[in-house]
Design a protein around this motif. Structure first.
Motif, mmCIF file in Angstrom:
data_model
loop_
_atom_site.group_PDB
_atom_site.id
_atom_site.type_symbol
_atom_site.label_atom_id
_atom_site.label_comp_id
_atom_site.label_asym_id
_atom_site.label_seq_id
_atom_site.Cartn_x
_atom_site.Cartn_y
_atom_site.Cartn_z
ATOM 1 N N ARG A 1 10.404 -6.714 -0.166
ATOM 2 C CA ARG A 1 9.460 -6.501 0.938
ATOM 3 C C ARG A 1 8.033 -6.299 0.448
ATOM 4 N NH1 ARG A 1 14.948 -6.267 1.897
ATOM 5 N NH2 ARG A 1 15.341 -6.489 4.159
ATOM 6 N N GLY A 2 7.778 -6.615 -0.803
ATOM 7 C CA GLY A 2 6.421 -6.522 -1.336
ATOM 8 C C GLY A 2 6.005 -5.128 -1.730
ATOM 9 N N GLY A 3 6.966 -4.224 -1.858
ATOM 10 C CA GLY A 3 6.647 -2.864 -2.257
ATOM 11 C C GLY A 3 6.403 -2.747 -3.745
ATOM 12 N N GLU A 4 5.646 -1.729 -4.134
ATOM 13 C CA GLU A 4 5.375 -1.487 -5.551
ATOM 14 C C GLU A 4 6.171 -0.275 -5.989
ATOM 15 O OE1 GLU A 4 1.696 -1.790 -8.675
ATOM 16 O OE2 GLU A 4 1.278 -1.495 -6.545
ATOM 17 N N LEU A 5 6.975 -0.436 -7.030
ATOM 18 C CA LEU A 5 7.919 0.576 -7.479
ATOM 19 C C LEU A 5 7.442 1.275 -8.744
ATOM 20 C CD1 LEU A 5 11.096 -1.511 -6.813
ATOM 21 C CD2 LEU A 5 10.858 0.848 -6.021
ATOM 22 N N TYR A 6 7.636 2.588 -8.764
ATOM 23 C CA TYR A 6 7.357 3.408 -9.938
ATOM 24 C C TYR A 6 8.646 4.164 -10.243
ATOM 25 C CZ TYR A 6 2.488 2.333 -8.978
ATOM 26 O OH TYR A 6 1.302 1.682 -8.762
ATOM 27 N N VAL A 7 9.296 3.805 -11.341
ATOM 28 C CA VAL A 7 10.657 4.277 -11.612
ATOM 29 C C VAL A 7 10.670 5.177 -12.846
ATOM 30 C CG1 VAL A 7 13.035 3.587 -12.051
ATOM 31 C CG2 VAL A 7 11.571 2.157 -10.599
ATOM 32 N N GLU B 1 5.640 -7.139 -12.596
ATOM 33 C CA GLU B 1 4.299 -6.888 -12.069
ATOM 34 C C GLU B 1 4.301 -5.804 -10.994
ATOM 35 O OE1 GLU B 1 0.643 -9.365 -9.957
ATOM 36 O OE2 GLU B 1 2.341 -10.438 -10.850
ATOM 37 N N SER B 2 5.363 -5.716 -10.225
ATOM 38 C CA SER B 2 5.421 -4.748 -9.136
ATOM 39 C C SER B 2 6.465 -3.660 -9.371
ATOM 40 C CB SER B 2 5.740 -5.459 -7.815
ATOM 41 O OG SER B 2 6.976 -6.139 -7.906
ATOM 42 N N LEU B 3 7.028 -3.611 -10.583
ATOM 43 C CA LEU B 3 8.013 -2.578 -10.903
ATOM 44 C C LEU B 3 7.634 -1.951 -12.237
ATOM 45 C CD1 LEU B 3 11.881 -2.887 -10.477
ATOM 46 C CD2 LEU B 3 10.836 -1.554 -12.302
ATOM 47 N N HIS B 4 7.211 -0.694 -12.190
ATOM 48 C CA HIS B 4 6.727 0.014 -13.374
ATOM 49 C C HIS B 4 7.770 1.055 -13.774
ATOM 50 C CE1 HIS B 4 2.990 -1.851 -12.074
ATOM 51 N NE2 HIS B 4 3.169 -1.271 -10.888
ATOM 52 N N VAL B 5 8.011 1.178 -15.063
ATOM 53 C CA VAL B 5 9.080 2.062 -15.543
ATOM 54 C C VAL B 5 8.536 3.007 -16.616
ATOM 55 C CG1 VAL B 5 11.388 2.214 -16.568
ATOM 56 C CG2 VAL B 5 10.794 0.271 -15.100
ATOM 57 N N ILE B 6 8.852 4.284 -16.468
ATOM 58 C CA ILE B 6 8.670 5.258 -17.544
ATOM 59 C C ILE B 6 10.052 5.755 -17.935
ATOM 60 C CG2 ILE B 6 7.824 7.561 -18.155
ATOM 61 C CD1 ILE B 6 5.389 7.058 -16.451
ATOM 62 N N ARG B 7 10.359 5.673 -19.223
ATOM 63 C CA ARG B 7 11.708 5.996 -19.684
ATOM 64 C C ARG B 7 11.757 7.401 -20.280
ATOM 65 N NH1 ARG B 7 14.283 1.313 -18.989
ATOM 66 N NH2 ARG B 7 13.017 -0.584 -19.116
ATOM 67 N N LEU B 8 12.756 8.160 -19.825
ATOM 68 C CA LEU B 8 13.027 9.470 -20.388
ATOM 69 C C LEU B 8 14.052 9.313 -21.503
ATOM 70 C CD1 LEU B 8 11.859 10.014 -17.444
ATOM 71 C CD2 LEU B 8 13.059 12.191 -17.554
ATOM 72 N N ALA B 9 14.760 10.368 -21.823
ATOM 73 C CA ALA B 9 15.777 10.303 -22.877
ATOM 74 C C ALA B 9 17.055 9.691 -22.330
ATOM 75 C CB ALA B 9 16.034 11.711 -23.405
ATOM 76 N N GLU C 1 0.814 -1.219 0.000
ATOM 77 C CA GLU C 1 0.000 0.000 0.000
ATOM 78 C C GLU C 1 0.846 1.267 0.000
ATOM 79 O OE1 GLU C 1 -3.360 0.204 -0.348
ATOM 80 O OE2 GLU C 1 -3.054 -1.921 -0.803
ATOM 81 N N MET C 2 2.171 1.101 0.003
ATOM 82 C CA MET C 2 3.080 2.253 0.015
ATOM 83 C C MET C 2 3.820 2.328 -1.310
ATOM 84 S SD MET C 2 4.742 4.807 1.607
ATOM 85 C CE MET C 2 4.912 4.668 3.392
ATOM 86 N N PRO C 3 3.306 3.074 -2.302
ATOM 87 C CA PRO C 3 4.031 3.188 -3.569
ATOM 88 C C PRO C 3 5.379 3.875 -3.357
ATOM 89 C CG PRO C 3 2.222 4.759 -3.468
ATOM 90 C CD PRO C 3 2.076 3.870 -2.273
ATOM 91 N N VAL C 4 6.384 3.390 -4.043
ATOM 92 C CA VAL C 4 7.728 3.933 -3.937
ATOM 93 C C VAL C 4 8.140 4.466 -5.307
ATOM 94 C CG1 VAL C 4 10.143 3.460 -3.394
ATOM 95 C CG2 VAL C 4 8.326 2.336 -2.086
ATOM 96 N N VAL C 5 8.397 5.773 -5.363
ATOM 97 C CA VAL C 5 8.804 6.426 -6.605
ATOM 98 C C VAL C 5 10.314 6.603 -6.581
ATOM 99 C CG1 VAL C 5 8.554 8.471 -8.061
ATOM 100 C CG2 VAL C 5 6.612 7.656 -6.696
ATOM 101 N N ALA C 6 10.986 6.162 -7.634
ATOM 102 C CA ALA C 6 12.451 6.247 -7.677
ATOM 103 C C ALA C 6 12.899 6.988 -8.924
ATOM 104 C CB ALA C 6 13.062 4.852 -7.647
ATOM 105 N N ILE C 7 13.939 7.779 -8.759
ATOM 106 C CA ILE C 7 14.581 8.476 -9.876
ATOM 107 C C ILE C 7 15.829 7.691 -10.236
ATOM 108 C CG2 ILE C 7 15.597 10.643 -10.644
ATOM 109 C CD1 ILE C 7 13.982 12.000 -8.382
ATOM 110 N N ALA C 8 15.896 7.226 -11.483
ATOM 111 C CA ALA C 8 16.961 6.293 -11.875
ATOM 112 C C ALA C 8 17.717 6.784 -13.103
ATOM 113 C CB ALA C 8 16.368 4.914 -12.135
ATOM 114 N N PRO C 9 18.565 7.801 -12.952
ATOM 115 C CA PRO C 9 19.406 8.220 -14.076
ATOM 116 C C PRO C 9 20.564 7.238 -14.268
ATOM 117 C CG PRO C 9 19.980 9.453 -12.117
ATOM 118 C CD PRO C 9 18.807 8.587 -11.732
#
Length: 615
Positions: free
Chosen positions: A546-552, A564-572, A520-528
């Motif tokens: 630990r069962g966290g859901e990642l938004y990268v 399934e639990s790791l979502h990625v949006i790609r920049l340039a 229930e705790m979304p984790v947003v990560a910046i991944a350059p």
């Protein structure tokens, strides 16, 4: 934080007052009110937005040739019609007043005035000013003198506008520590907290200085220096023609000002960097004629700022230390002013503020000077602001008006400005070769186009916003120079969506925050794709385990695979030193679209105001 508009004109001033309040509503929107001269002083007040006040004026067919108006952000007393400005005082010679700021000695003044027989009808500190002017008016019989005498007894910051029932043809305004300007129009003379309130009426502005008191008539005005407690000598202040146009503060085809300002960032950054686009080298003269002398003496940098501007300062610390090789400390202005830090005369003190009127930043800059810091630089978006006027050096970010309370383009233009400062200091310290400087200039030239490209991910961010809208908490992670960007992303989300969000340097996960991670705790990560990417990937695995859901938000070449639990949006591709600026865009879009789904007031979030002119 409040907005003031005043007018004395040859025609009905009510439309000017209402238009001005609508333009100033970003400064406060708990309540609104106005007073106009119409066979005496007619007052209308409402709790809530300016639109409610406008309805009342239509219903009552309000008309007058002089008036004052106010939109409030509550400090003393709850948001209510009872506490809304304007406030009245007096019976034989009734006055009305509007006020921006805080009166620090209001409690003592209230007791004194109650002893004199004055009854208080509100919980505000402003009513103290009204009764004090009324009290002094009994002895001086002239409103201008009564105002000058009264402000000498006040402690704190204020901008006020006062009307007297006995002399409806005149307004008196005063400024100390809070912004106030005059507008000179064909049909009258006006006053406002900032230029945007008057652009549809006039572009000719006079910026009042500390201690100025002015009296306004239909066809003339007089400004007096009342800093010594009485009506001093009449003074002349220069007339400026505002570069802003009314179109610049219109919302255009966008749903909200915040959305407009997110999408204006490529042009705002281009305007800020315009002077270097055709240059082969970056000169210290960008910061003022004395910059080279001052920068040559600079041994370290101290940055003072609040909120979003503080996050810009934190990014700059990485740049200044790694590129220019100069020690840098970044302080929250509201905390610095109450510490006893060790001063060094060879420190460059940098104040960062979007409005240039942020009370804590101004006070911190003044405090730094009293400690012995000799040299100061302002990075600001408003040319005639108090911050610009009180520093040795200055750099205007040229972001244009920013109306949305949650700062966007002011932040990215601040970052661009701070990178220019880094380059100049690095050159003077022989830390930057000509070849590297040319490479950085080329990157800056490309920055507007890179920002435009980053905006193209908006549809993907919209998809994420649906999932986020049901969450109550979120964690933002970044490493190195991107950690302050994570802090800024968390701030944006909580400001406008009211989702509790916190940012951590991702290496700190195992030192506490990991205990919070669950589905229930979304984790947003910046991944350059920088030298810390491998470390960050390990941190992402810690969350995943630990069962966290990642938004990268990742650079295109990071090789982070979705699951399934790791979502990625790609920049340039990785943008090098400019990467923090580009990674700001998706975090702004995420906050905006989550707020849209949740149905919050994006441009005017609860309990917040844009120009923080009070402590």
């Amino acid at each position: 934080m409040c907005g003031i508009v005043g007018a004395v004109a040859k025609n009905n001033v009510v439309p000017v007052l209402l238009e001005g309040l609508l333009r100033l509503e970003y400064r406060g929107y708990d309540s609104a009110g106005l007073v106009i001269t119409n066979n005496g002083l007619q007052r209308l007040r409402t709790a809530g937005r300016v639109a409610e006040l406008e309805k009342k004026t239509v219903e009552q067919k309000t008309y007058g040739l002089a008036g004052i108006a106010h939109t409030r952000w509550a400090t003393h007393g709850e948001p209510s019609e009872r506490n809304a400005h304007p406030h009245f005082s007096g019976e034989e010679s009734r006055i009305a007043i509007v006020h921006n700021g805080i009166i620090e000695n209001h409690e003592a003044m209230r007791k004194q005035l109650q002893f004199e027989g004055y009854r208080f009808e509100s919980d505000t500190d402003t009513e103290v000013i009204a009764h004090l002017i009324s009290f002094n008016l009994k002895n001086t019989t002239d409103l201008l003198k009564a105002v000058c005498l009264s402000i000498s007894e006040l402690q704190g910051a204020y901008a006020i506008a006062v009307m007297e029932e006995a002399h409806p043809e005149r307004l008196v305004v005063a400024r100390n520590g809070a912004p106030l300007l005059l507008g000179l129009g064909e049909n009258g003379v006006y006053a406002a907290s900032d230029a945007s309130a008057l652009l549809k009426t006039t572009r000719n502005m006079i910026y009042l200085e500390e201690g100025d008191v002015a009296e306004l008539y239909q066809d003339q005005y007089h400004i007096f220096d009342c800093s010594d407690g009485g009506v001093g000598e009449e003074v002349k202040r220069p007339i400026h023609q505002s570069d802003l146009t009314s179109d610049a503060i219109d919302i255009g085809p966008y749903g909200h000002f915040m959305q407009k300002e997110i999408f204006e960032q490529p042009s705002a950054v281009a305007n800020t960097l315009e002077m270097v686009f055709n240059a082969q080298s970056i000169s210290s003269g960008l910061f003022g004629s004395a910059a080279e002398r001052i920068f040559s003496q600079t041994k370290q940098v101290l940055i003072l700022a609040c909120g979003t501007s503080y996050h810009a300062g934190l990014v700059a610390r990485y740049w200044l230390e790694s590129v220019a090789g100069i020690p840098c400390n970044v302080e929250i202005a509201s905390e610095y002013r109450y510490r006893s830090p060790v001063a060094d005369a060879n420190t460059l003190v940098v104040g960062i503020s979007q409005s240039g009127e942020t009370a804590d930043t101004l006070a911190a800059m003044n405090y730094a000077k009293t400690l012995g810091h000799q040299h100061s630089l302002a990075i600001c978006n408003v040319a005639e602001s108090a911050l610009i006027r009180q520093t040795d050096l200055r750099f205007l970010t040229r972001a244009g008006p920013e109306i949305g309370v949650a700062s966007t383009k002011a932040f990215t233009t601040q970052l661009a400005s701070l990178l220019l400062l880094t380059i100049v200091l690095a050159k003077l310290r022989n830390k930057l070769s000509s070849e590297k400087e040319r490479g950085m200039i080329a990157a800056l030239r490309h920055l507007p186009a890179a920002l435009q490209s980053s905006l193209q991910i908006e549809p993907e961010v919209q998809e994420w916003s649906q999932r986020f809208s049901e969450k109550r908490h979120a964690l933002f992670l970044g490493r190195g120079v991107h950690y302050p960007i994570a802090m800024e992303g968390a701030l944006k989300l909580k400001e406008i969506s009211y989702i509790h969000a916190e940012a951590y340097a991702s290496g700190e996960l195992k030192h506490g925050p990991l205990a919070l991670v669950d589905s229930e705790m979304p984790v947003v990560a910046i991944a350059p794709n920088d030298q810390l990417l491998g470390k960050l990937k390990s941190n992402l695995q810690e969350v995943n385990a630990r069962g966290g859901e990642l938004y990268v938000f990742a650079d295109a070449d990071t090789q982070i695979e979705e699951s399934e639990s790791l979502h990625v949006i790609r920049l340039a591709e990785h943008a090098g030193i400019l990467s923090p600026i580009l990674h700001t865009i998706p975090l702004q879009l995420l906050a905006y679209h989550v707020a849209l789904v949740k149905g919050t007031d994006v441009d005017k979030p609860r309990n917040l105001a844009k120009a923080v002119t009070v402590e």
